[in-house]
Design an enzyme around this catalytic site. Structure first.
Site, PDB file in Angstrom:
ATOM      1  N   SER A  45       0.843  -1.201   0.000  1.00  0.00           N
ATOM      2  CA  SER A  45       0.000   0.000   0.000  1.00  0.00           C
ATOM      3  C   SER A  45       0.871   1.241   0.000  1.00  0.00           C
ATOM      4  CB  SER A  45      -0.871   0.026   1.256  1.00  0.00           C
ATOM      5  OG  SER A  45      -1.523   1.269   1.384  1.00  0.00           O
ATOM      6  N   TYR A  48      -1.849  -1.115  10.583  1.00  0.00           N
ATOM      7  CA  TYR A  48      -1.980  -1.474   9.172  1.00  0.00           C
ATOM      8  C   TYR A  48      -0.765  -1.003   8.367  1.00  0.00           C
ATOM      9  CZ  TYR A  48      -3.882  -1.301   4.391  1.00  0.00           C
ATOM     10  OH  TYR A  48      -4.084  -1.456   3.039  1.00  0.00           O
TER      11      TYR A  48
END
Ligand code: NAD
Ligand code: MG
Length: 312
Positions: free
Chosen positions: A204, A217
């Site tokens: 990401s 995360y």
């Protein structure tokens, strides 16, 4: 786009052009303004408003993965579903992992893939369970008759405004699913992958631009980038390539199952240079490229697909 009760209908993307058509990326998809909504984790594409383009009407295959056998985790919805559809249209057979609660989305993907004439096996189960990770690879190999593509795509993202609100349970779940399962599944897959095989990990933009409310995360995504570059070197001499794809803001069920604060949803993706959120199928060509032999000299790379935000 047809609108029914505020949500786009399933046939909305009949009008969508395929990925090979010359087109303006700014206007290929409309800007979306998702209404405030909430789904229990893990969230379903079936209940997402507006619907996404996972490629069922827009992805055109060109035979780049003919005869290949792919295991895709988190393949029921969002990015994983778009990758499954694209891989099938490129000629691959698919084993799909997801959580049991996502059966409805998984069956939707199965229907699309089977209509395309490819084989798909559904293998639900929880990647937080180390034993299941091992079993998943064995089951995928048994049903596909081997394995030459592994897409480690499953991930969980729960926003917490304060570190003090981040429980041990969430912290451990996030690391278990996002990074530890990736180690476990990949380790097991190495027993089966032959030279020419390819591993693609979903990371990401959060790996290098962490949001203040996604500490657990974002940390796992930085670890995924690092794992990809290290393992890429380890496996290159064996003829197995490892790469990653780093999405920016893509409209998927992850975002409405506590992945973002609710009040941020209407603005989702608007701060990119393209000015809109990505649709899952816009990521599929990156995975196809990295999985196919045409990327034979690309190893340890992170391919950013993020609407233009500068990234390393
Ligand atoms: P998604 O919700 O459609 O997919 C995530 C999938 O992860 C779920 O469908 C689920 O099957 C799987 N998953 C979660 N917990 C699991 C568990 N315990 N066991 C097995 N599977 C589990 O959302 P998505 O956005 O398509 O996410 C796919 C990947 O893309 C994730 O790794 C996510 O971190 C990454 N990503 C997404 C975005 C975005 O903007 N959507 C941006 C960057 C990275
Ligand atoms: Mg899902």
């Amino acid at each position: 786009m047809t609108e029914t009760n505020g949500s786009t209908t399933d046939n909305a993307h009949h009008e969508t052009t395929d990925q090979l058509t010359f087109q303006n990326p700014v206007t290929r998809y409309p800007e979306i303004e998702p209404p405030i909504q909430d789904q229990p984790e893990p969230g379903l594409d079936a209940d997402l408003v507006p619907k996404t383009d996972r490629g069922e009407f827009s992805y055109r295959g060109t035979g780049r993965l003919k005869g290949r056998r792919a295991l895709i985790t988190g393949g029921d919805s969002g990015i994983g579903a778009a990758v499954a559809i694209a891989f099938a249209r490129e000629g691959a057979d698919i084993a799909l992992n997801y959580l049991p609660d996502e059966e409805e989305d998984a069956q939707w993907v199965r229907d699309v893939v089977e209509k395309d004439g490819r084989k798909i096996t559904l293998l639900p189960g929880d990647l937080a369970d180390a034993e299941f990770c091992r079993q998943l690879v064995t089951d995928a190999v048994d049903t596909l008759g081997g394995l030459d593509i592994l897409v480690n795509n499953a991930g969980r993202q729960i926003a917490q405004d304060s570190l003090e609100d981040l429980t041990d349970e969430q912290l451990e779940d996030t690391f278990n699913v996002n990074i530890l399962a990736m180690f476990r599944i990949t380790r097991e897959a190495l027993k089966h992958l032959e030279p020419g095989s390819s591993i693609v990990n979903t990371t990401s933009i959060q790996a290098y631009q962490p949001s203040a409310n996604l500490l657990d995360y974002a940390s796992t995504k930085a670890a995924i980038n690092n794992f990809t570059k290290g393992l890429g070197q380890q496996l290159a001499p064996k003829g197995i390539r490892v790469n990653a794809v780093a999405p920016g803001p893509f409209w998927t069920p992850l975002q409405v199952s506590d992945g973002q604060n609710k009040e941020d949803l209407p603005e989702f993706g608007k701060n990119t240079p393209l000015g809109r959120a990505g649709q899952p199928t816009e990521l599929a060509p990156a995975y196809v490229f990295l999985a196919s032999s045409e990327s034979s000299y690309v190893i340890g790379e992170t391919l950013n697909v993020n609407g233009g935000t500068p990234a390393p």
